[in-house]
Scaffold this motif. Structure first.
Motif, PDB file in Angstrom:
ATOM      1  N   ARG A 217       0.839  -1.196   0.000  1.00  0.00           N
ATOM      2  CA  ARG A 217       0.000   0.000   0.000  1.00  0.00           C
ATOM      3  C   ARG A 217       0.875   1.248   0.000  1.00  0.00           C
ATOM      4  O   ARG A 217       1.954   1.246   0.589  1.00  0.00           O
ATOM      5  CB  ARG A 217      -0.877   0.062   1.277  1.00  0.00           C
ATOM      6  CG  ARG A 217      -1.932  -1.014   1.396  1.00  0.00           C
ATOM      7  CD  ARG A 217      -3.065  -0.797   0.400  1.00  0.00           C
ATOM      8  NE  ARG A 217      -4.123  -1.781   0.586  1.00  0.00           N
ATOM      9  CZ  ARG A 217      -4.121  -3.007   0.045  1.00  0.00           C
ATOM     10  NH1 ARG A 217      -3.135  -3.398  -0.732  1.00  0.00           N
ATOM     11  NH2 ARG A 217      -5.117  -3.839   0.276  1.00  0.00           N
ATOM     12  N   PRO A 218       0.399   2.325  -0.627  1.00  0.00           N
ATOM     13  CA  PRO A 218       1.130   3.590  -0.517  1.00  0.00           C
ATOM     14  C   PRO A 218       0.830   4.258   0.819  1.00  0.00           C
ATOM     15  O   PRO A 218      -0.222   4.011   1.413  1.00  0.00           O
ATOM     16  CB  PRO A 218       0.543   4.423  -1.655  1.00  0.00           C
ATOM     17  CG  PRO A 218      -0.836   3.891  -1.827  1.00  0.00           C
ATOM     18  CD  PRO A 218      -0.828   2.446  -1.423  1.00  0.00           C
ATOM     19  N   ARG A 219       1.718   5.094   1.290  1.00  0.00           N
ATOM     20  CA  ARG A 219       1.392   5.957   2.430  1.00  0.00           C
ATOM     21  C   ARG A 219       0.568   7.111   1.872  1.00  0.00           C
ATOM     22  O   ARG A 219       0.921   7.698   0.853  1.00  0.00           O
ATOM     23  CB  ARG A 219       2.679   6.473   3.095  1.00  0.00           C
ATOM     24  CG  ARG A 219       3.600   5.330   3.507  1.00  0.00           C
ATOM     25  CD  ARG A 219       4.742   5.743   4.399  1.00  0.00           C
ATOM     26  NE  ARG A 219       5.503   6.901   4.031  1.00  0.00           N
ATOM     27  CZ  ARG A 219       6.520   6.939   3.152  1.00  0.00           C
ATOM     28  NH1 ARG A 219       6.871   5.851   2.475  1.00  0.00           N
ATOM     29  NH2 ARG A 219       7.175   8.067   2.927  1.00  0.00           N
ATOM     30  N   MET A 220      -0.549   7.420   2.541  1.00  0.00           N
ATOM     31  CA  MET A 220      -1.440   8.479   2.061  1.00  0.00           C
ATOM     32  C   MET A 220      -1.208   9.735   2.896  1.00  0.00           C
ATOM     33  O   MET A 220      -1.255   9.679   4.130  1.00  0.00           O
ATOM     34  CB  MET A 220      -2.910   8.058   2.224  1.00  0.00           C
ATOM     35  CG  MET A 220      -3.279   6.726   1.605  1.00  0.00           C
ATOM     36  SD  MET A 220      -3.439   6.799  -0.175  1.00  0.00           S
ATOM     37  CE  MET A 220      -4.751   7.956  -0.349  1.00  0.00           C
ATOM     38  N   TYR A 221      -0.984  10.863   2.220  1.00  0.00           N
ATOM     39  CA  TYR A 221      -0.784  12.129   2.930  1.00  0.00           C
ATOM     40  C   TYR A 221      -1.843  13.138   2.497  1.00  0.00           C
ATOM     41  O   TYR A 221      -2.039  13.368   1.302  1.00  0.00           O
ATOM     42  CB  TYR A 221       0.611  12.698   2.634  1.00  0.00           C
ATOM     43  CG  TYR A 221       1.719  11.863   3.224  1.00  0.00           C
ATOM     44  CD1 TYR A 221       2.088  12.000   4.565  1.00  0.00           C
ATOM     45  CD2 TYR A 221       2.378  10.905   2.454  1.00  0.00           C
ATOM     46  CE1 TYR A 221       3.092  11.209   5.111  1.00  0.00           C
ATOM     47  CE2 TYR A 221       3.383  10.108   2.997  1.00  0.00           C
ATOM     48  CZ  TYR A 221       3.732  10.275   4.330  1.00  0.00           C
ATOM     49  OH  TYR A 221       4.717   9.488   4.869  1.00  0.00           O
ATOM     50  N   ALA A 222      -2.498  13.735   3.474  1.00  0.00           N
ATOM     51  CA  ALA A 222      -3.454  14.816   3.203  1.00  0.00           C
ATOM     52  C   ALA A 222      -2.732  16.138   3.412  1.00  0.00           C
ATOM     53  O   ALA A 222      -2.028  16.308   4.411  1.00  0.00           O
ATOM     54  CB  ALA A 222      -4.630  14.722   4.171  1.00  0.00           C
ATOM     55  N   ALA A 223      -2.894  17.076   2.469  1.00  0.00           N
ATOM     56  CA  ALA A 223      -2.297  18.405   2.627  1.00  0.00           C
ATOM     57  C   ALA A 223      -3.409  19.420   2.845  1.00  0.00           C
ATOM     58  O   ALA A 223      -4.441  19.386   2.164  1.00  0.00           O
ATOM     59  CB  ALA A 223      -1.481  18.771   1.393  1.00  0.00           C
ATOM     60  N   GLN A 224      -3.204  20.302   3.821  1.00  0.00           N
ATOM     61  CA  GLN A 224      -4.184  21.359   4.112  1.00  0.00           C
ATOM     62  C   GLN A 224      -3.473  22.688   4.315  1.00  0.00           C
ATOM     63  O   GLN A 224      -2.272  22.720   4.608  1.00  0.00           O
ATOM     64  CB  GLN A 224      -4.962  21.001   5.389  1.00  0.00           C
ATOM     65  CG  GLN A 224      -5.730  19.685   5.291  1.00  0.00           C
ATOM     66  CD  GLN A 224      -6.879  19.632   6.264  1.00  0.00           C
ATOM     67  OE1 GLN A 224      -6.640  19.547   7.467  1.00  0.00           O
ATOM     68  NE2 GLN A 224      -8.109  19.679   5.746  1.00  0.00           N
ATOM     69  N   SER A 225      -4.228  23.770   4.205  1.00  0.00           N
ATOM     70  CA  SER A 225      -3.651  25.075   4.520  1.00  0.00           C
ATOM     71  C   SER A 225      -3.668  25.265   6.039  1.00  0.00           C
ATOM     72  O   SER A 225      -4.631  24.853   6.706  1.00  0.00           O
ATOM     73  CB  SER A 225      -4.492  26.173   3.871  1.00  0.00           C
ATOM     74  OG  SER A 225      -4.219  27.387   4.536  1.00  0.00           O
TER      75      SER A 225
END
Ligand code: PLP
Length: 341
Positions: A217-225
């Motif tokens: 599985r890939p590592r999932m990263y969420a980006a936010q301001s």
């Protein structure tokens, strides 16, 4: 199901129709969404410190954002179930997408958007015959106004019905198929309501269940301001739920979601993947947008600029290595954000 059963000559997300919720082919309201290119970055990746960056270019969808996947699936399925009208609150791109698919299906769309949404979003919805309502505040306020009206419509709010996430799964299917049925080391996605993070993560389980990939599985990263980062705060604090962010403000309007409805599912996807969430400084968004557009020849939207800044922060902190194979989701075109230029 064997790999060869996905029709290779179907250049839309409906090549995966066997894994999508619409039963009758005549109810698929397609405008050619999905099967977008997985571009190999020539200059941006190196600029931020990566050997290999791939960009899933969702700006090449019919209404120029990744929202088309979810709204195509949802409008098609609700059309099949007999809906006559749809409604949703939106920060902009989902509204345009819903309006286009509703038009193609012959359904009336009712759209509720914050009144500071750039005018081109309103114009396009109206062009597609949608009824638009301007609401003071954020997408949460728009949703509240919509629900108070109790109209005779099907509510397509983010993650309040299952089919938008189903459509978003196709992003994960495509990334894997375009990489020869493998997965990258990491995926970074600008995230507001979280349909993409949830959908992509779910896609890999479905691919494993039918034997197309293994347990990798890939590592999932969420980006936010940093101006509205409820997911980042919940990950940092280790909470089970996402606490609402007070007075969220960001130029990346699609990420101004103070209280994502499917908080637990978002946190579950990120944590189970071994990934994380990253906040970026608001003042970096516009310069990054300009630099990235020049480096890559793509009209980068503010949300994708947040993804790029977030990726750079993850590289600088050593969370992502130079040698890793990373996919950035370019969630939409910057063309409709002209108010901010
Ligand atoms: C361009 C863009 N990127 C990212 C997002 C965030 O998507 P989600 O709410 O599915 O997390 C949005 C939402 O409006 C958007 O328009």
């Amino acid at each position: 199901m064997a790999k060869k059963e996905f029709p290779s000559n179907m250049n839309s997300m409906w090549r995966y129709s066997q894994l999508l919720p619409v039963k009758s082919p005549s109810c698929v309201i397609s405008l050619g969404e999905g099967w977008t290119p997985l571009l190999l970055s020539r200059r941006l990746g190196k600029h931020i410190g990566l050997r290999m960056l791939r960009i899933k270019d969702e700006a090449q969808n019919p209404t120029t954002s990744f929202k088309d996947r979810g709204l195509c699936a949802a409008v098609s399925r609700h059309f099949e179930l007999g809906a006559k009208a749809i409604a949703l609150p939106s920060a902009g791109n989902a509204a345009v997408s819903a309006s286009a698919y509703a038009a193609a299906a012959g359904l009336q769309a009712h759209i509720f958007m914050p009144n500071d949404t750039p005018e081109p979003f309103f114009h396009q919805c109206e062009l597609f015959g949608a009824e638009t309502t301007r609401v003071e505040g954020t997408i949460s306020d728009a949703g509240k106004t919509m629900r108070e009206l109790k109209g005779d419509w099907t509510d397509l709010s983010t993650t309040k019905e299952p089919y938008r996430v189903d459509g978003k799964k196709t992003l994960g299917f495509e990334i894997s198929e375009q990489m020869g049925w493998s997965v990258p080391d990491a995926i970074i996605c600008p995230t507001g309501g979280g349909t993409a993070i949830i959908g992509i993560w779910r896609a890999f389980d479905e691919l494993e269940a039918i034997g197309l990939i293994g347990s990798e599985r890939p590592r999932m990263y969420a980006a936010q301001s940093g101006g509205c980062a409820p997911i980042v705060r919940a990950i940092e604090k280790g909470t089970d739920d996402i606490e609402a962010w007070e007075n969220g403000e960001t130029e990346a309007l699609g990420l101004r979601v103070p209280s994502p409805f499917a908080g637990r599912l978002i946190l579950h996807s990120i944590r189970n993947s071994g990934g994380g969430a990253v906040a970026v400084a608001e003042q970096e968004i516009e310069p990054t947008r300009r630099t990235a557009s020049k480096l890559e020849g793509l009209d980068i939207c503010p949300e994708t600029a947040v993804g790029i800044c977030g990726l750079r922060n993850l590289i600088e902190s050593g969370t992502i290595d130079y040698d890793e194979d990373v996919v950035l989701i370019n969630t939409g075109s910057g063309a409709r954000y002209s108010n901010f230029r």
